[in-house]
Motif scaffolding. Structure first.
Motif, PDB file in Angstrom:
ATOM      1  N   ALA A 124      48.319  49.021  29.005  1.00  0.00           N
ATOM      2  CA  ALA A 124      47.868  48.927  30.395  1.00  0.00           C
ATOM      3  C   ALA A 124      47.572  47.474  30.725  1.00  0.00           C
ATOM      4  N   GLN A 125      47.875  47.073  31.949  1.00  0.00           N
ATOM      5  CA  GLN A 125      47.565  45.718  32.391  1.00  0.00           C
ATOM      6  C   GLN A 125      47.435  45.700  33.904  1.00  0.00           C
ATOM      7  N   ILE A 126      46.898  44.598  34.406  1.00  0.00           N
ATOM      8  CA  ILE A 126      46.750  44.451  35.859  1.00  0.00           C
ATOM      9  C   ILE A 126      47.376  43.130  36.297  1.00  0.00           C
ATOM     10  N   GLU A 127      47.948  43.159  37.469  1.00  0.00           N
ATOM     11  CA  GLU A 127      48.455  41.960  38.140  1.00  0.00           C
ATOM     12  C   GLU A 127      47.629  41.781  39.409  1.00  0.00           C
ATOM     13  N   ILE A 128      47.169  40.559  39.633  1.00  0.00           N
ATOM     14  CA  ILE A 128      46.319  40.298  40.793  1.00  0.00           C
ATOM     15  C   ILE A 128      47.139  39.567  41.844  1.00  0.00           C
ATOM     16  N   ALA A 129      47.427  40.260  42.946  1.00  0.00           N
ATOM     17  CA  ALA A 129      48.270  39.692  43.995  1.00  0.00           C
ATOM     18  C   ALA A 129      47.470  38.885  45.007  1.00  0.00           C
ATOM     19  N   ALA A 130      46.247  39.300  45.288  1.00  0.00           N
ATOM     20  CA  ALA A 130      45.404  38.585  46.259  1.00  0.00           C
ATOM     21  C   ALA A 130      43.944  38.797  45.888  1.00  0.00           C
ATOM     22  N   LEU A 131      43.200  37.715  45.863  1.00  0.00           N
ATOM     23  CA  LEU A 131      41.792  37.775  45.463  1.00  0.00           C
ATOM     24  C   LEU A 131      40.981  36.832  46.349  1.00  0.00           C
ATOM     25  N   PRO A 132      40.387  37.360  47.421  1.00  0.00           N
ATOM     26  CA  PRO A 132      39.621  36.505  48.333  1.00  0.00           C
ATOM     27  C   PRO A 132      38.489  35.780  47.607  1.00  0.00           C
ATOM     28  N   ALA A 133      38.230  34.557  48.007  1.00  0.00           N
ATOM     29  CA  ALA A 133      37.158  33.764  47.394  1.00  0.00           C
ATOM     30  C   ALA A 133      35.801  34.385  47.698  1.00  0.00           C
ATOM     31  N   LEU A 134      34.910  34.334  46.715  1.00  0.00           N
ATOM     32  CA  LEU A 134      33.546  34.835  46.876  1.00  0.00           C
ATOM     33  C   LEU A 134      32.564  33.669  46.873  1.00  0.00           C
ATOM     34  N   GLU A 135      31.354  33.931  47.290  1.00  0.00           N
ATOM     35  CA  GLU A 135      30.333  32.890  47.237  1.00  0.00           C
ATOM     36  C   GLU A 135      30.030  32.525  45.792  1.00  0.00           C
ATOM     37  N   LYS A 136      29.490  31.347  45.599  1.00  0.00           N
ATOM     38  CA  LYS A 136      29.201  30.853  44.260  1.00  0.00           C
ATOM     39  C   LYS A 136      28.274  31.818  43.525  1.00  0.00           C
ATOM     40  N   GLY A 137      28.583  32.063  42.251  1.00  0.00           N
ATOM     41  CA  GLY A 137      27.742  32.944  41.447  1.00  0.00           C
ATOM     42  C   GLY A 137      28.153  34.398  41.506  1.00  0.00           C
ATOM     43  N   LYS A 138      29.323  34.694  42.118  1.00  0.00           N
ATOM     44  CA  LYS A 138      29.803  36.063  42.234  1.00  0.00           C
ATOM     45  C   LYS A 138      31.222  36.195  41.684  1.00  0.00           C
ATOM     46  N   ASP A 139      31.535  37.345  41.091  1.00  0.00           N
ATOM     47  CA  ASP A 139      32.878  37.665  40.616  1.00  0.00           C
ATOM     48  C   ASP A 139      33.194  39.121  40.942  1.00  0.00           C
ATOM     49  N   TYR A 140      34.491  39.420  40.977  1.00  0.00           N
ATOM     50  CA  TYR A 140      34.902  40.819  41.062  1.00  0.00           C
ATOM     51  C   TYR A 140      34.911  41.400  39.652  1.00  0.00           C
ATOM     52  N   GLN A 141      34.690  42.737  39.560  1.00  0.00           N
ATOM     53  CA  GLN A 141      34.743  43.397  38.257  1.00  0.00           C
ATOM     54  C   GLN A 141      35.457  44.744  38.404  1.00  0.00           C
ATOM     55  N   GLY A 146      30.293  38.906  35.230  1.00  0.00           N
ATOM     56  CA  GLY A 146      30.288  40.367  35.104  1.00  0.00           C
ATOM     57  C   GLY A 146      28.933  40.947  34.775  1.00  0.00           C
ATOM     58  N   SER A 147      28.806  42.245  35.024  1.00  0.00           N
ATOM     59  CA  SER A 147      27.561  42.974  34.773  1.00  0.00           C
ATOM     60  C   SER A 147      27.790  44.098  33.780  1.00  0.00           C
ATOM     61  N   LYS A 148      26.707  44.566  33.157  1.00  0.00           N
ATOM     62  CA  LYS A 148      26.796  45.707  32.248  1.00  0.00           C
ATOM     63  C   LYS A 148      26.872  47.012  33.016  1.00  0.00           C
ATOM     64  N   HIS A 149      26.298  47.002  34.209  1.00  0.00           N
ATOM     65  CA  HIS A 149      26.270  48.212  35.031  1.00  0.00           C
ATOM     66  C   HIS A 149      26.873  47.904  36.395  1.00  0.00           C
ATOM     67  N   ALA A 150      27.691  48.818  36.880  1.00  0.00           N
ATOM     68  CA  ALA A 150      28.374  48.613  38.160  1.00  0.00           C
ATOM     69  C   ALA A 150      27.405  48.709  39.331  1.00  0.00           C
TER      70      ALA A 150
END
Length: 269
Positions: free
Chosen positions: A190-207, A250-254
């Motif tokens: 399994a794998q993921i391809e990221i086509a578009a990822l809007p910028a977030l404010e500093k100190g934040k990531d998508y998970q 990233g976080s341990k809990h969603a």
């Protein structure tokens, strides 16, 4: 031993000398004192070697003309002093040869070409740099070849008939979020391809999370557009995929309240 055999041995000796590279190194000043004596004797004794030496000298002179630089203002004085010192210290047989060579060098210096001619270390350095560049190109080619094979393997996996594809969509401040998950259960990949990822404010990531029996299990932190391998074992047990916004790294809990995209598995969009 007859004359023909002597000539054959002599010619072989000359050929071996020319192929040894000693003459080339001598021209750019990369030989020892002992080697210099040997080379100069060979030049004096054999017309073929004298001709090869003259040709190398001419090529070096043409190189100097093509790459001429302005010599230091006191170079003329330095050369004249060196010529006088050499003429005082060498024996009479060697003296004439050195004097002629020194005059040639001095003339080159006066015309603005001698400075480069004198800089044997610079020429040797250029040879080293050229060799290094060639080795770097070889490494780049090997790297590109490896990258090509990796890309071909990824494409083969994506295009396989039993690879399921899941397009996750979302919008962040009207900017599109597009992540594609590929899952091949028989192959266990399994794998993921990221086509578009809007910028977030500093100190934040998508998970990215997988819902396994009601528990959100982390699959990857998404903070760039690079493809990522994810756990096929987790996907095998999961009911859906989810993307949330979490603290950087990233976080341990969603954080379900920060959910930005979700898609059920086993349903090809």
């Amino acid at each position: 031993m007859d004359f023909n055999n002597i000539m054959k041995i002599e010619n072989q000796h000359i050929e071996e000398f020319l192929q040894s590279g000693l003459l080339d190194r001598y021209v750019i000043g990369d030989t020892t004192d002992a080697e210099n004596v040997e080379i100069e004797n060979m030049i004096a004794q054999h017309q073929e070697i004298q001709t090869a030496y003259d040709k190398l000298q001419e090529e070096l002179f043409l190189y100097a003309q093509t790459n001429a630089v302005t010599p230091p203002y006191d170079l003329k004085e330095q050369i004249v002093n060196k010529v006088l010192k050499r003429e005082e210290s060498v024996n009479s047989n060697h003296e004439n040869w050195l004097s002629i060579a020194a005059v040639i060098v001095a003339l080159l210096a006066l015309s603005g070409l001698g400075y480069l001619y004198q800089q044997n270390t610079g020429l040797k350095q250029e040879i080293v740099e050229t060799t290094t560049q060639f080795e770097n190109l070889e490494r780049d080619y090997e790297l590109n070849d490896t990258q090509k094979r990796i890309l071909e393997m990824r494409l083969a996996f994506i295009e396989a008939g039993d690879t399921e594809k899941y397009l996750m969509r979302g919008y962040i401040k009207e900017e599109p979020l597009r992540v594609i998950a590929y899952y091949n259960q028989p192959a266990g990949k399994a794998q993921i391809e990221i086509a578009a990822l809007p910028a977030l404010e500093k100190g934040k990531d998508y998970q990215l999370w997988a819902d396994v029996d009601g528990e959100m299990v982390s699959l990857a932190v998404l903070n760039d557009l690079k493809p990522k391998t994810i756990s096929a074992e987790i996907l095998k047990k999961a009911s859906d995929l989810n993307i949330t916004i979490e603290k950087a790294g990233g976080s341990k809990h969603a954080s379900v309240e920060n959910l930005v995209s979700s898609i059920p598995l086993n349903t090809i969009p």
